[in-house]
Design a protein around this motif. Structure first.
Motif, PDB file in Angstrom:
ATOM      1  N   SER A 263       2.385   7.288  -3.361  1.00  0.00           N
ATOM      2  CA  SER A 263       3.287   8.442  -3.305  1.00  0.00           C
ATOM      3  C   SER A 263       3.958   8.683  -4.642  1.00  0.00           C
ATOM      4  N   SER A 264       3.370   8.158  -5.710  1.00  0.00           N
ATOM      5  CA  SER A 264       4.013   8.255  -7.020  1.00  0.00           C
ATOM      6  C   SER A 264       3.274   9.171  -7.970  1.00  0.00           C
TER       7      SER A 264
ATOM      8  N   ASN B  77       4.206  21.520 -12.014  1.00  0.00           N
ATOM      9  CA  ASN B  77       3.266  21.792 -10.926  1.00  0.00           C
ATOM     10  C   ASN B  77       2.168  22.776 -11.320  1.00  0.00           C
TER      11      ASN B  77
ATOM     12  N   ASN C 230      -4.633  18.771  -5.906  1.00  0.00           N
ATOM     13  CA  ASN C 230      -3.481  17.883  -5.835  1.00  0.00           C
ATOM     14  C   ASN C 230      -2.223  18.671  -5.481  1.00  0.00           C
TER      15      ASN C 230
ATOM     16  N   LEU D  93       0.233  18.401  -1.855  1.00  0.00           N
ATOM     17  CA  LEU D  93       1.577  17.820  -1.877  1.00  0.00           C
ATOM     18  C   LEU D  93       2.423  18.132  -0.638  1.00  0.00           C
TER      19      LEU D  93
ATOM     20  N   VAL E 194       1.157  15.789   2.198  1.00  0.00           N
ATOM     21  CA  VAL E 194       1.262  14.331   2.075  1.00  0.00           C
ATOM     22  C   VAL E 194       2.689  13.876   1.829  1.00  0.00           C
ATOM     23  N   LYS E 195       3.573  14.795   1.441  1.00  0.00           N
ATOM     24  CA  LYS E 195       4.960  14.437   1.153  1.00  0.00           C
ATOM     25  C   LYS E 195       5.885  14.674   2.335  1.00  0.00           C
ATOM     26  N   SER E 196       5.568  15.652   3.176  1.00  0.00           N
ATOM     27  CA  SER E 196       6.470  16.008   4.271  1.00  0.00           C
ATOM     28  C   SER E 196       6.334  15.030   5.430  1.00  0.00           C
ATOM     29  N   SER E 197       7.425  14.808   6.126  1.00  0.00           N
ATOM     30  CA  SER E 197       7.427  13.942   7.305  1.00  0.00           C
ATOM     31  C   SER E 197       7.456  14.793   8.562  1.00  0.00           C
TER      32      SER E 197
ATOM     33  N   PHE F 177      -1.264  10.583  -5.065  1.00  0.00           N
ATOM     34  CA  PHE F 177      -0.317  11.454  -4.381  1.00  0.00           C
ATOM     35  C   PHE F 177       0.981  10.706  -4.085  1.00  0.00           C
TER      36      PHE F 177
END
Length: 381
Positions: free
Chosen positions: A27-28, A91, A276, A280, A283-286, A381
């Motif tokens: 996640s970095s 971005n 990519n 984002l 893969v970043k949202s919960s 990601f």
């Protein structure tokens, strides 16, 4: 322009390879990307921000900046574009010029180059290649500014006063045109017909790509397939970098094979970066978290092709609110529940690997290692 390999890869990505889980990815990504770029800038001794600052500090653009200040307090998107231009949102691949410089240094001088060309080289990079890097940044920035134009046909009172939107549009058109004009002037001063042809065609590609994006409606976005997505993305995001990389080799009088490899590297790097960026929000949202994304984002396009148009239409109906608006958090969860996200990840890795394969054909060097790090960063990601 789009080899059969792309189509085969798309079909492969829609198969069992898409079962890979999100937990396999770090996640970095922002830190990986930023570090790769920062290290690369030290190699060429030419921070990417200098290219932007040279434009911003020019007398002509200072006048534009004064006009842009009049938009402060309004909601015109040109303000956000200006902030990104100065502070770098990270971005939009704001390192196109840096990549051109790194590739020029990695390739080194051509064995057939004249002595005069070698004399005009500093730190392994020819002056004309540095000029090309700035031209590439100018063209990219010009189109970013043009993208800030508001479609007044869809304007609503909540978007802000109409006069502010009209004024912002005028500034966006004029300042974008100004940057493009300066880029074209610099391009002519390179005195290389093939380079002029390459970059001119890249400008045409970007225009066509943006036109396709702006003329598509929701219905067309819902029917966009993988091949169409690849074509649109290459035109609007990949052509400029790919052809600038090829042009850098031409300026150093490298042969056709070196030019082909440079073009291939630039194409796959930009395609991977776009994937990519598209990934984002997914893969970043919960769970339950609201995230904005476009229906033309790669995970959505792949998801729609996997589940079929009928089921996709059903899912859209299921996530609509009482006001007949889409609940994007529920839609995001629906896309994440299938293989669209992992398929996009596979395709991102494919482009990253193809970029690595192309750059590794050049001699081993510090510049090549920096480009390898950048290509690797887009797959995290």
């Amino acid at each position: 322009m789009f080899p059969a390999t792309w189509s085969r890869l798309s079909r492969m990505a829609l198969s069992s390879r898409g079962r890979r889980t999100l937990s396999l990815f770090s996640s970095s990504a922002p830190s990986n990307w930023s570090k790769a770029v920062a290290d690369a800038e030290k190699i060429v001794g030419y921070p990417t921000s200098f290219m932007s600052l040279r434009c911003l500090l020019s007398d002509e653009l200072s006048n534009v900046a004064i006009q842009v200040k009049r938009l402060v307090g309004t909601q015109h998107p040109l303000l956000h574009t200006a902030r990104d231009f100065v502070f770098d949102s990270g971005n939009n691949l704001p390192t196109r010029g840096l990549i051109v410089l790194l590739l020029s240094k990695a390739a080194g001088p051509s064995h057939t180059a004249s002595d005069l060309l070698a004399q005009d080289t500093v730190s392994g990079i020819h002056t004309s290649q540095r000029n090309l890097a700035e031209i590439t940044e100018l063209i990219h920035t010009a189109f970013l500014v043009h993208r800030g134009i508001v479609d007044l046909k869809e304007w609503t009172v909540s978007d802000g006063p109409l006069k502010d939107m009209e004024f912002g549009n005028k500034i966006a058109v004029l300042s974008g045109d100004f940057l493009l004009a300066n880029a074209c002037t610099g391009l002519a001063q390179l005195n290389n017909t093939k380079v002029v042809e390459l970059i001119s065609s890249a400008i045409g590609d970007v225009v066509q790509g943006i036109y396709n994006e702006n003329t598509s409606n929701t219905e067309q976005e819902n029917s966009l397939d993988v091949e169409a997505w690849e074509e649109h993305t290459f035109l609007s995001h990949g052509a400029l970098l790919a052809k600038s990389c090829q042009a850098a080799m031409e300026l150093a009088q490298h042969d056709k094979e070196a030019q082909r490899l440079a073009y291939t590297f630039g194409k796959h790097l930009s395609m991977g970066h776009r994937l990519n960026s598209d990934l984002l929000p997914f893969v970043k949202s919960s769970a339950g978290e609201s995230a904005t994304f476009s229906f033309s984002a790669a995970p959505v396009v792949f998801h729609r092709q996997i589940v079929g148009q009928e089921r996709w239409s059903q899912q859209l109906q299921q996530v609509k609110t009482r006001r007949n608006e889409l609940d994007y958090s529920k839609l995001l969860a629906a896309v994440k529940s299938e293989k669209g996200v992992s398929t996009a990840m596979d395709l991102c890795c494919y482009h990253g690997n193809k970029a690595l394969e192309a750059i590794q054909a050049f001699p081993s060097s510090e510049a090549r290692s920096a480009l390898e790090n950048i290509a690797s960063a887009i797959t995290k990601f």
